[in-house]
Design a protein around this motif. Structure first.
Motif, short mmCIF file in Angstrom:
data_model
loop_
_atom_site.label_atom_id
_atom_site.label_comp_id
_atom_site.label_asym_id
_atom_site.label_seq_id
_atom_site.Cartn_x
_atom_site.Cartn_y
_atom_site.Cartn_z
N HIS A 287 50.09 39.29 41.60
CA HIS A 287 48.81 39.66 40.96
C HIS A 287 47.80 40.27 41.93
O HIS A 287 46.58 40.12 41.79
CB HIS A 287 48.19 38.46 40.23
CG HIS A 287 47.31 38.86 39.09
ND1 HIS A 287 46.02 39.32 39.25
CD2 HIS A 287 47.54 38.91 37.76
CE1 HIS A 287 45.50 39.61 38.08
NE2 HIS A 287 46.41 39.39 37.15
N HIS B 97 54.05 42.10 35.99
CA HIS B 97 52.61 42.20 36.25
C HIS B 97 52.37 42.13 37.76
O HIS B 97 51.30 41.73 38.22
CB HIS B 97 51.92 41.03 35.51
CG HIS B 97 50.43 41.15 35.38
ND1 HIS B 97 49.76 42.36 35.33
CD2 HIS B 97 49.46 40.20 35.27
CE1 HIS B 97 48.46 42.12 35.20
NE2 HIS B 97 48.25 40.83 35.17
N HIS C 144 44.89 37.28 27.21
CA HIS C 144 45.28 36.43 28.34
C HIS C 144 45.55 35.01 27.83
O HIS C 144 46.67 34.66 27.59
CB HIS C 144 44.22 36.47 29.44
CG HIS C 144 44.15 37.77 30.16
ND1 HIS C 144 43.50 38.89 29.67
CD2 HIS C 144 44.68 38.16 31.35
CE1 HIS C 144 43.63 39.89 30.52
NE2 HIS C 144 44.35 39.48 31.56
N ASP D 48 48.81 39.06 29.34
CA ASP D 48 48.96 39.15 30.79
C ASP D 48 48.87 37.76 31.43
O ASP D 48 48.18 36.88 30.91
CB ASP D 48 47.84 40.02 31.39
CG ASP D 48 48.12 41.51 31.19
OD1 ASP D 48 49.08 41.86 30.48
OD2 ASP D 48 47.34 42.33 31.74
N ASP D 49 49.52 37.62 32.55
CA ASP D 49 49.41 36.48 33.49
C ASP D 49 50.35 35.31 33.19
O ASP D 49 50.65 34.54 34.10
CB ASP D 49 47.97 35.94 33.62
CG ASP D 49 46.98 37.01 34.07
OD1 ASP D 49 47.43 38.11 34.46
OD2 ASP D 49 45.77 36.74 34.03
ZN ZN Z 1 46.39 39.80 35.11
#
Ligand code: ZN
Length: 360
Positions: free
Chosen positions: A150, A146, A33, A90-91
């Protein structure tokens, strides 16, 4: 049998053995992340430690490959180069652009970012902007989906059915895919599940829409991996130390039956263990059934009960599962590749006592 014939069949057997077991074929996908020392520890590792990961991969015979090359091979049932590793984030945090991106460029390693276009649109501090994402895309970074905002696909709000909620989130997923295409010119239909949460029903719906889906449970990837629940090893703290990470990087995929890769994942609090989906159909090859070891979050090691023909086993879970994201992680040492372990993980998502969902 003449001596020559004996030697011939001996060599043939040896060849078949070497071909079927000796040439391990496994890919491992890592999920990160933040690469920063200032962000929450459980989703971060320091830039210094991240560099150690890249150096370890370079110096120990791993092939860091692009996610689309791996997925194309899996879809075509083609041989995967052994010790293949895919790097994902991710993110979409800014530290990836500031810290990780220059390092990955230096190592010439491809990587993938899974982002939430709904979050990018809000221009929240700490998240990558479209301009930064465009610059990364121009550098060859694969940017994928993603979800729009979220949201978990399984945490249904009150007054909505599970089906309605999932349908709404999947509609948003497609909207999100369109935004990626419009903003970056990329539409891979690769989806990293927010919080790694899913059900067998969601797997089927995403498969019908031709999405390739990534989870957050551990395990190696091989030709038998269900493309609607591809495992990824978390590589942030506390899993960022080289020694335990090395074991995961060298791990091998168990041959788990397709049916066992679509299990009942949603569980009410205090569900009696006998009602859990804890049956796993698996091919015993290149490991001894007696050496299979399974651990369940919050319960430690659990025994397994093999069927008489060794084609499947049941996890001998003795107590209700803890509330939250629970996993059974099963491993077994490879016979042909000493020092390497087969690895498979099954998730459950366990609701709280009053029937509501646990916090993220
Ligand atoms: Zn995430």
């Amino acid at each position: 049998m003449t001596f020559f014939k004996f030697i011939h069949s001996y060599l043939l057997a040896l060849f078949v053995f070497a071909f079927s077991f000796g040439t391990a074929q496994a890919a491992v996908i890592l999920v990160y992340h933040h690469v920063s020392s200032e962000t929450p520890a459980s989703t971060s590792l320091s830039a210094e430690q991240f560099k150690k990961h890249l150096t370890y991969l370079r110096d120990n015979g791993f092939t860091v490959m692009a996610l689309n090359d791996l997925i194309d091979s899996l879809k075509a049932g083609k041989t995967i180069v052994d010790k293949a590793v895919v790097i994902t984030f991710d993110d979409g945090y800014t530290d990836i652009f500031e810290q990780a991106h220059p390092m990955l460029k230096l190592f010439d390693y491809p990587y993938t970012l899974f982002i939430n276009p709904g979050k990018v649109a809000k221009n929240k501090s700490g998240y990558l902007t479209w301009a930064q994402l465009k610059a990364m895309a121009d550098d060859g970074v694969l940017i994928a989906n993603h979800g729009l905002h979220h949201d978990s696909l399984i945490k249904t709000p009150e007054g909505m059915s599970q089906e309605q909620w999932a349908a709404q989130k999947i509609a948003e997923l497609q909207q999100s895919e369109q935004i990626l295409a419009d903003q970056l010119g990329q539409s891979w239909k690769y989806f990293a599940l927010p919080y790694g949460e899913y059900t067998a029903d969601i797997q089927q719906k995403l498969q019908d829409l031709n999405y390739v889906v990534f989870t957050q449970q551990s395990g190696a990837v091989g030709l038998d991996t269900d493309l609607t629940a591809i495992p990824r090893f978390p590589a942030s703290q506390p899993y960022d130390k080289i020694k335990p990470l090395a074991t995961k990087l060298k791990s091998l995929p168990f041959d788990v039956a397709a049916s066992s890769q679509r299990s009942n994942t949603i569980v009410d609090a205090n569900t009696p263990p006998e009602q859990l989906d804890k049956h796993i159909k698996i091919k015993v090859k290149d490991f001894y059934a007696s050496q299979l070891n399974c651990f369940v979050s919050g319960q430690g090691r659990v025994d397994v009960n093999w069927a008489a023909d060794k084609s499947s086993f049941d996890l001998q879970i003795k107590a209700p599962l803890d509330i939250g994201r629970v996993r059974a992680n099963c491993t077994a040492p490879s016979i042909a590749n000493p020092g390497r372990y087969y690895w498979y993980s099954r998730p459950w998502f366990v609701k709280t006592d009053d029937g509501s969902w646990y916090k993220d």
